[in-house]
Design a protein around this motif. Structure first.
Motif, PDB file in Angstrom:
ATOM      1  N   THR A 126       0.828  -1.203   0.000  1.00  0.00           N
ATOM      2  CA  THR A 126       0.000   0.000   0.000  1.00  0.00           C
ATOM      3  C   THR A 126       0.864   1.256   0.000  1.00  0.00           C
ATOM      4  OG1 THR A 126      -1.753  -1.175   1.172  1.00  0.00           O
ATOM      5  CG2 THR A 126      -1.826   1.227   1.240  1.00  0.00           C
ATOM      6  N   ALA A 127       1.909   1.248   0.802  1.00  0.00           N
ATOM      7  CA  ALA A 127       2.799   2.410   0.849  1.00  0.00           C
ATOM      8  C   ALA A 127       3.440   2.643  -0.511  1.00  0.00           C
ATOM      9  CB  ALA A 127       3.868   2.207   1.916  1.00  0.00           C
ATOM     10  N   THR A 128       3.869   1.581  -1.161  1.00  0.00           N
ATOM     11  CA  THR A 128       4.469   1.694  -2.491  1.00  0.00           C
ATOM     12  C   THR A 128       3.453   2.200  -3.506  1.00  0.00           C
ATOM     13  OG1 THR A 128       5.973  -0.119  -1.981  1.00  0.00           O
ATOM     14  CG2 THR A 128       5.680   0.412  -4.296  1.00  0.00           C
ATOM     15  N   ALA A 129       2.239   1.639  -3.469  1.00  0.00           N
ATOM     16  CA  ALA A 129       1.195   2.049  -4.419  1.00  0.00           C
ATOM     17  C   ALA A 129       0.789   3.501  -4.208  1.00  0.00           C
ATOM     18  CB  ALA A 129      -0.021   1.138  -4.286  1.00  0.00           C
ATOM     19  N   VAL A 130       0.677   3.926  -2.956  1.00  0.00           N
ATOM     20  CA  VAL A 130       0.286   5.308  -2.664  1.00  0.00           C
ATOM     21  C   VAL A 130       1.371   6.264  -3.146  1.00  0.00           C
ATOM     22  CG1 VAL A 130      -0.076   6.961  -0.781  1.00  0.00           C
ATOM     23  CG2 VAL A 130      -1.277   4.771  -0.773  1.00  0.00           C
ATOM     24  N   LYS A 131       2.628   5.914  -2.912  1.00  0.00           N
ATOM     25  CA  LYS A 131       3.729   6.774  -3.364  1.00  0.00           C
ATOM     26  C   LYS A 131       3.727   6.868  -4.889  1.00  0.00           C
ATOM     27  CE  LYS A 131       8.748   7.433  -3.104  1.00  0.00           C
ATOM     28  NZ  LYS A 131       8.774   8.127  -4.341  1.00  0.00           N
ATOM     29  N   LYS A 132       3.541   5.739  -5.544  1.00  0.00           N
ATOM     30  CA  LYS A 132       3.521   5.736  -7.014  1.00  0.00           C
ATOM     31  C   LYS A 132       2.349   6.567  -7.539  1.00  0.00           C
ATOM     32  CE  LYS A 132       3.450   2.708 -11.023  1.00  0.00           C
ATOM     33  NZ  LYS A 132       3.331   1.354 -11.522  1.00  0.00           N
ATOM     34  N   ALA A 133       1.178   6.382  -6.943  1.00  0.00           N
ATOM     35  CA  ALA A 133      -0.008   7.133  -7.376  1.00  0.00           C
ATOM     36  C   ALA A 133       0.194   8.629  -7.148  1.00  0.00           C
ATOM     37  CB  ALA A 133      -1.241   6.646  -6.638  1.00  0.00           C
ATOM     38  N   ALA A 134       0.772   8.984  -6.011  1.00  0.00           N
ATOM     39  CA  ALA A 134       1.018  10.405  -5.726  1.00  0.00           C
ATOM     40  C   ALA A 134       1.989  10.993  -6.740  1.00  0.00           C
ATOM     41  CB  ALA A 134       1.565  10.568  -4.309  1.00  0.00           C
ATOM     42  N   ASP A 135       3.029  10.241  -7.083  1.00  0.00           N
ATOM     43  CA  ASP A 135       3.988  10.705  -8.088  1.00  0.00           C
ATOM     44  C   ASP A 135       3.306  10.908  -9.436  1.00  0.00           C
ATOM     45  OD1 ASP A 135       5.939  10.593  -6.151  1.00  0.00           O
ATOM     46  OD2 ASP A 135       6.839   8.719  -6.884  1.00  0.00           O
ATOM     47  N   GLU A 136       2.430   9.948  -9.810  1.00  0.00           N
ATOM     48  CA  GLU A 136       1.742  10.051 -11.101  1.00  0.00           C
ATOM     49  C   GLU A 136       0.778  11.234 -11.131  1.00  0.00           C
ATOM     50  OE1 GLU A 136      -0.033   6.216 -11.671  1.00  0.00           O
ATOM     51  OE2 GLU A 136       1.863   5.297 -12.256  1.00  0.00           O
ATOM     52  N   VAL A 137       0.069  11.456 -10.017  1.00  0.00           N
ATOM     53  CA  VAL A 137      -0.860  12.583  -9.955  1.00  0.00           C
ATOM     54  C   VAL A 137      -0.082  13.901 -10.005  1.00  0.00           C
ATOM     55  CG1 VAL A 137      -2.505  13.794  -8.457  1.00  0.00           C
ATOM     56  CG2 VAL A 137      -2.721  11.330  -8.812  1.00  0.00           C
ATOM     57  N   THR A 138       1.042  13.950  -9.305  1.00  0.00           N
ATOM     58  CA  THR A 138       1.875  15.159  -9.327  1.00  0.00           C
ATOM     59  C   THR A 138       2.371  15.434 -10.736  1.00  0.00           C
ATOM     60  OG1 THR A 138       2.577  14.748  -7.057  1.00  0.00           O
ATOM     61  CG2 THR A 138       3.940  16.247  -8.353  1.00  0.00           C
ATOM     62  N   THR A 139       2.823  14.385 -11.414  1.00  0.00           N
ATOM     63  CA  THR A 139       3.293  14.536 -12.793  1.00  0.00           C
ATOM     64  C   THR A 139       2.163  15.009 -13.696  1.00  0.00           C
ATOM     65  OG1 THR A 139       4.920  12.792 -12.446  1.00  0.00           O
ATOM     66  CG2 THR A 139       4.384  13.333 -14.726  1.00  0.00           C
ATOM     67  N   ALA A 140       0.976  14.389 -13.547  1.00  0.00           N
ATOM     68  CA  ALA A 140      -0.180  14.777 -14.365  1.00  0.00           C
ATOM     69  C   ALA A 140      -0.577  16.225 -14.090  1.00  0.00           C
ATOM     70  CB  ALA A 140      -1.348  13.838 -14.108  1.00  0.00           C
ATOM     71  N   ALA A 141      -0.528  16.625 -12.808  1.00  0.00           N
ATOM     72  CA  ALA A 141      -0.892  17.990 -12.445  1.00  0.00           C
ATOM     73  C   ALA A 141       0.107  18.986 -13.034  1.00  0.00           C
ATOM     74  CB  ALA A 141      -0.957  18.144 -10.933  1.00  0.00           C
ATOM     75  N   LYS A 142       1.391  18.633 -13.017  1.00  0.00           N
ATOM     76  CA  LYS A 142       2.425  19.510 -13.594  1.00  0.00           C
ATOM     77  C   LYS A 142       2.214  19.653 -15.102  1.00  0.00           C
ATOM     78  CE  LYS A 142       6.041  18.771 -10.157  1.00  0.00           C
ATOM     79  NZ  LYS A 142       7.348  18.165  -9.862  1.00  0.00           N
ATOM     80  N   LYS A 143       1.878  18.523 -15.751  1.00  0.00           N
ATOM     81  CA  LYS A 143       1.629  18.581 -17.204  1.00  0.00           C
ATOM     82  C   LYS A 143       0.429  19.468 -17.496  1.00  0.00           C
ATOM     83  CE  LYS A 143       3.498  14.091 -18.548  1.00  0.00           C
ATOM     84  NZ  LYS A 143       3.164  12.746 -19.034  1.00  0.00           N
ATOM     85  N   ALA A 144      -0.633  19.317 -16.687  1.00  0.00           N
ATOM     86  CA  ALA A 144      -1.836  20.099 -16.897  1.00  0.00           C
ATOM     87  C   ALA A 144      -1.563  21.580 -16.669  1.00  0.00           C
ATOM     88  CB  ALA A 144      -2.953  19.622 -15.971  1.00  0.00           C
ATOM     89  N   THR A 145      -0.743  21.886 -15.656  1.00  0.00           N
ATOM     90  CA  THR A 145      -0.401  23.261 -15.375  1.00  0.00           C
ATOM     91  C   THR A 145       0.429  23.852 -16.506  1.00  0.00           C
ATOM     92  OG1 THR A 145      -0.380  22.763 -13.005  1.00  0.00           O
ATOM     93  CG2 THR A 145       0.686  24.783 -13.668  1.00  0.00           C
ATOM     94  N   SER A 146       1.394  23.045 -16.982  1.00  0.00           N
ATOM     95  CA  SER A 146       2.237  23.511 -18.098  1.00  0.00           C
ATOM     96  C   SER A 146       1.412  23.724 -19.354  1.00  0.00           C
ATOM     97  CB  SER A 146       3.335  22.493 -18.390  1.00  0.00           C
ATOM     98  OG  SER A 146       4.186  22.366 -17.271  1.00  0.00           O
ATOM     99  N   ALA A 147       0.472  22.856 -19.610  1.00  0.00           N
ATOM    100  CA  ALA A 147      -0.355  22.965 -20.810  1.00  0.00           C
ATOM    101  C   ALA A 147      -1.283  24.176 -20.715  1.00  0.00           C
ATOM    102  CB  ALA A 147      -1.172  21.691 -21.012  1.00  0.00           C
ATOM    103  N   ALA A 148      -1.706  24.513 -19.501  1.00  0.00           N
ATOM    104  CA  ALA A 148      -2.620  25.643 -19.332  1.00  0.00           C
ATOM    105  C   ALA A 148      -1.912  26.974 -19.531  1.00  0.00           C
ATOM    106  CB  ALA A 148      -3.232  25.604 -17.925  1.00  0.00           C
ATOM    107  N   LYS A 149      -0.595  27.010 -19.317  1.00  0.00           N
ATOM    108  CA  LYS A 149       0.163  28.255 -19.465  1.00  0.00           C
ATOM    109  C   LYS A 149       0.387  28.506 -20.888  1.00  0.00           C
ATOM    110  CE  LYS A 149       2.587  28.013 -15.096  1.00  0.00           C
ATOM    111  NZ  LYS A 149       3.846  27.928 -14.447  1.00  0.00           N
TER     112      LYS A 149
END
Length: 149
Positions: A126-149
């Protein structure tokens, strides 16, 4: 005239932004199946030992009843045979009850050990999956932020 929104595309974009890790789901299923197999093994072994013990106890009781049911020459011999049977049966009963208790104790110990190991594994996964999911969401959020600019 306004063009209709394509919701298929919207749903694909949403699902793409939050990817699902099917490997984690497969691993969880495999781990659950392995735990179930181990728990079933514990239960079946206990059932087998209990059946063997019960069968042995029944055979011993029947053998002793054979002695009780034999014809005696003296009336006092009948009373003695019944008394001997009851005494021997009480002793064997105590031994067999203790043996059943040992089987139950072993099942309990093995089950607790399996559940503790499974809990530890689940916590790590669970700890591994949560860390991986958080990393993926952070990456997706950064991409979305970059695309919005």
């Amino acid at each position: 005239m306004a063009k209709a929104q394509d919701f298929n595309t919207v749903m694909k974009d949403i699902m793409g932004a939050f990817p699902v890790d099917t490997k984690a789901m497969e691993d969880a299923f495999k781990n659950q199946a392995a735990l179930s197999e181990k728990l079933s093994g514990v239960a079946l072994t206990a059932a087998e030992k209990s059946a063997e013990l019960s069968s042995k106890w029944t055979k011993e009781t029947l053998a002793k009843l054979t002695d009780v049911s034999k014809a005696k020459t003296e009336p006092a011999d009948y009373a003695k045979a019944v008394t001997d049977f009851a005494s021997a049966n009480a002793e064997v009963a105590a031994e067999n009850i203790a043996a059943f208790a040992e089987i139950a104790k072993a099942v309990q110990t093995q089950t607790v050990e399996l559940m503790m190991a499974a809990g530890k594994d689940l916590q790590e996964e669970t700890a591994t999956a949560v860390k991986k999911a958080a990393d993926e969401v952070t990456t997706a959020a950064k991409k979305a932020t970059s695309a919005a600019k």
